[in-house]
Design an enzyme around this catalytic site. Structure first.
Site, PDB file in Angstrom:
ATOM      1  N   GLN A  30       2.254 -10.303  11.183  1.00 23.70           N
ATOM      2  CA  GLN A  30       2.694  -9.164  10.373  1.00 23.70           C
ATOM      3  C   GLN A  30       1.845  -7.917  10.633  1.00 23.70           C
ATOM      4  O   GLN A  30       2.348  -6.794  10.588  1.00 23.70           O
ATOM      5  CB  GLN A  30       2.614  -9.540   8.887  1.00 23.70           C
ATOM      6  CG  GLN A  30       3.152  -8.485   7.933  1.00 23.70           C
ATOM      7  CD  GLN A  30       2.337  -8.414   6.651  1.00 23.70           C
ATOM      8  OE1 GLN A  30       1.146  -8.136   6.668  1.00 23.70           O
ATOM      9  NE2 GLN A  30       3.000  -8.675   5.545  1.00 23.70           N
ATOM     10  N   HIS A  75       0.992  -2.101  11.331  1.00 22.34           N
ATOM     11  CA  HIS A  75       2.194  -2.731  11.898  1.00 22.34           C
ATOM     12  C   HIS A  75       2.541  -2.182  13.277  1.00 22.34           C
ATOM     13  O   HIS A  75       3.707  -2.092  13.639  1.00 22.34           O
ATOM     14  CB  HIS A  75       3.372  -2.601  10.937  1.00 22.34           C
ATOM     15  CG  HIS A  75       3.071  -3.141   9.569  1.00 22.34           C
ATOM     16  ND1 HIS A  75       2.852  -4.479   9.337  1.00 22.34           N
ATOM     17  CD2 HIS A  75       2.896  -2.519   8.384  1.00 22.34           C
ATOM     18  CE1 HIS A  75       2.575  -4.655   8.050  1.00 22.34           C
ATOM     19  NE2 HIS A  75       2.582  -3.490   7.464  1.00 22.34           N
ATOM     20  N   GLN A  77       0.833  -1.193   0.000  1.00 24.17           N
ATOM     21  CA  GLN A  77       0.000   0.000   0.000  1.00 24.17           C
ATOM     22  C   GLN A  77       0.873   1.250   0.000  1.00 24.17           C
ATOM     23  O   GLN A  77       1.890   1.310   0.687  1.00 24.17           O
ATOM     24  CB  GLN A  77      -0.886  -0.027   1.249  1.00 24.17           C
ATOM     25  CG  GLN A  77      -2.112   0.835   1.174  1.00 24.17           C
ATOM     26  CD  GLN A  77      -3.126   0.456   2.244  1.00 24.17           C
ATOM     27  OE1 GLN A  77      -3.056  -0.621   2.816  1.00 24.17           O
ATOM     28  NE2 GLN A  77      -4.053   1.344   2.524  1.00 24.17           N
ATOM     29  N   SER A  83       4.853  -5.695   3.245  1.00 19.32           N
ATOM     30  CA  SER A  83       3.558  -5.635   3.918  1.00 19.32           C
ATOM     31  C   SER A  83       2.502  -6.370   3.087  1.00 19.32           C
ATOM     32  O   SER A  83       2.587  -7.580   2.899  1.00 19.32           O
ATOM     33  CB  SER A  83       3.181  -4.172   4.187  1.00 19.32           C
ATOM     34  OG  SER A  83       2.001  -4.095   4.946  1.00 19.32           O
ATOM     35  N   LEU A  84       1.516  -5.658   2.565  1.00 21.35           N
ATOM     36  CA  LEU A  84       0.495  -6.265   1.708  1.00 21.35           C
ATOM     37  C   LEU A  84       1.124  -7.075   0.577  1.00 21.35           C
ATOM     38  O   LEU A  84       0.602  -8.123   0.170  1.00 21.35           O
ATOM     39  CB  LEU A  84      -0.396  -5.168   1.123  1.00 21.35           C
ATOM     40  CG  LEU A  84      -1.304  -5.600  -0.030  1.00 21.35           C
ATOM     41  CD1 LEU A  84      -2.464  -6.416   0.480  1.00 21.35           C
ATOM     42  CD2 LEU A  84      -1.784  -4.403  -0.823  1.00 21.35           C
ATOM     43  N   ARG A 121      -8.835  -7.759   5.170  1.00 20.96           N
ATOM     44  CA  ARG A 121      -7.709  -7.221   5.943  1.00 20.96           C
ATOM     45  C   ARG A 121      -7.791  -5.702   5.994  1.00 20.96           C
ATOM     46  O   ARG A 121      -7.630  -5.087   7.056  1.00 20.96           O
ATOM     47  CB  ARG A 121      -6.400  -7.666   5.297  1.00 20.96           C
ATOM     48  CG  ARG A 121      -5.108  -7.176   5.964  1.00 20.96           C
ATOM     49  CD  ARG A 121      -3.918  -7.733   5.183  1.00 20.96           C
ATOM     50  NE  ARG A 121      -2.611  -7.415   5.756  1.00 20.96           N
ATOM     51  CZ  ARG A 121      -1.858  -6.382   5.390  1.00 20.96           C
ATOM     52  NH1 ARG A 121      -2.292  -5.553   4.447  1.00 20.96           N
ATOM     53  NH2 ARG A 121      -0.678  -6.174   5.938  1.00 20.96           N
TER      54      ARG A 121
END
Length: 315
Positions: free
Chosen positions: A250, A201, A11, A92-93, A117
Site C-alpha cells: 500500500q 503511494h 491523513q 490509506s492510513l 510508518r
C-alpha cells in the site's frame, strides 16, 4: 447480512479541535487518545485539542492521531450497541484503523506501527524533493497516460483514485509539476499542489515500505472478525502474511478508493458510515455512488441519528 459498512478516513482529515463535541458527550473519545498518547509518550489529547496545527500536521503525529480518532468513534459506536457492519475499509492510513476495529490488530501495536510508518515516509524523500497534486475533471486513464509522458526519467504516478474525476498524483516535485501542466492542457478543471511533504503511494516510498515490512513482521495480526477491503487489491484477507503484504505494498501503490466503494456496494452494502474525524470520505462517496446512504459520525447528533436509523439493521 448487514447492509452497513464502516469507513475510516486517513491523513488529511485531521484538525485542531476534532471530535471535541463527541468527546464532551462520550468519554471513550478522550480515553482513546490518552491511551494512544501513553504508547508514544506524547499528549495526543492536548495536541488535537489545542494544537499547534503544525505539530498535528507532522506525519509521525498525524497518523497516530487519526488512528486514535477513528478507533474512538468506533468505540462510541460499540458503546451505543450500534449495528455490527458487514464490512469495513479505510483510506490509506485508515486501513490500519479498520484492522483495529475488526480485531486484526491490537490498538497499541497499531499506534506504534503508524507512528513509525509516518517517520519512515518522512525520511524516505527529503522535504521539497517530492510532491502530491490533485487533478480534477479528467478520466483515470488520461491522468495515468499523462503521468507516464511527464515522468521523463523521474517518478510521477496516480496515488489516489479518490472518486470519478478526482485523482491525486505523486512523485518527484519537478515531474509532478510537468504532469500538472499537461493535465491542465488536456482540459483538467483544476490541478493543484497539495500541502504535504511526502509523495505517498508512489514508488518513491519503496524504501520506507521495506523498512515497514521488518516492523510488521514482529507485529501479531489475527484474522479480522469483520472483512476489511484493502486499498491495494480491493479484496479482503484472513491470513496474517497477506494482510502484512497488503499494508507494505500500500505504501508505494495507488489507493483504489473508487473501486473499494464499488466493491462494497457489490457485496450488498446500502449504507456507509464514516467512522472518524471529518467528512472527506462521505463527500467522495457521494460522487462515487449516490444510491448509497452516506453517514458521517463525527458529531453527537450525527452518531445518534445514524444509530436510531440503523438500529433495526441485523448483523
Amino acid at each position: 447480512m448487514s447492509e452497513l459498512a464502516l469507513l475510516f478516513p486517513g491523513q488529511g482529515s485531521q484538525s485542531v479541535g476534532m471530535l471535541a463535541e463527541l468527546a464532551s458527550v462520550h468519554p471513550q473519545v478522550q480515553e482513546t487518545f490518552e491511551q494512544a498518547g501513553q504508547v508514544l509518550a506524547v499528549d495526543l489529547w492536548q495536541l488535537i485539542s489545542e494544537g499547534p496545527a503544525e505539530n498535528l500536521n507532522r506525519t509521525e503525529l498525524t497518523q497516530p492521531a487519526m488512528l486514535a480518532g477513528g478507533v474512538a468513534v468506533w468505540r462510541v459506536w460499540q458503546a451505543l450497541d450500534g449495528p455490527v457492519p458487514a464490512a469495513m475499509a479505510g483510506h490509506s492510513l485508515g486501513e490500519y484503523t479498520a484492522l483495529v476495529a475488526a480485531g486484526a490488530l491490537a490498538f497499541e501495536d497499531a499506534v506504534r506501527v503508524v507512528a513509525e510508518r509516518g517517520r519512515l515516509m518522512q525520511e524516505a524523500v527529503p522535504e521539497g524533493d517530492g510532491a502530491m497534486a490533485a487533478v480534477l475533471g479528467l478520466d483515470d486513464e488520461v491522468v495515468a497516460a499523462i503521468c507516464r509522458e511527464a515522468a521523463e526519467g523521474q517518478v510521477v504516478t496516480p496515488a489516489n483514485y479518490n472518486s470519478p474525476g478526482q485523482i491525486v498524483i505523486a512523485g518527484d516535485s519537478a515531474a509532478v509539476e510537468r504532469a500538472m501542466h499537461k493535465c491542465r492542457d488536456a482540459g483538467a478543471k483544476r490541478a493543484m499542489i497539495l500541502p504535504v511533504s511526502v509523495p505517498s503511494h508512489s514508488p518513491l516510498m519503496r524504501s520506507a515500505a521495506e523498512s515497514l515490512a521488518h516492523i510488521l513482521a514482529d507485529v501479531e495480526i489475527h484474522a479480522p472478525g469483520i472483512p476489511v477491503i484493502h486499498n491495494v487489491d480491493v479484496d479482503s484477507h484472513d491470513q496474517a502474511d497477506a494482510i502484512r503484504q497488503s499494508l507494505v505494498t500500500q505504501m508505494y501503490s495507488p489507493v483504489r478508493w473508487t473501486e473499494t466503494v464499488q466493491a462494497l456496494t457489490a457485496r450488498g452494502i446500502l449504507v456507509m458510515a464514516e467512522c472518524g474525524p471529518g467528512r472527506v470520505l462521505s463527500g467522495l462517496g457521494r460522487r462515487i455512488d449516490r444510491s448509497v446512504k452516506w453517514m458521517p459520525l463525527d458529531q453527537p447528533d450525527l452518531i445518534d441519528s445514524a444509530f436510531n436509523e440503523l438500529k433495526g439493521t441485523k448483523p
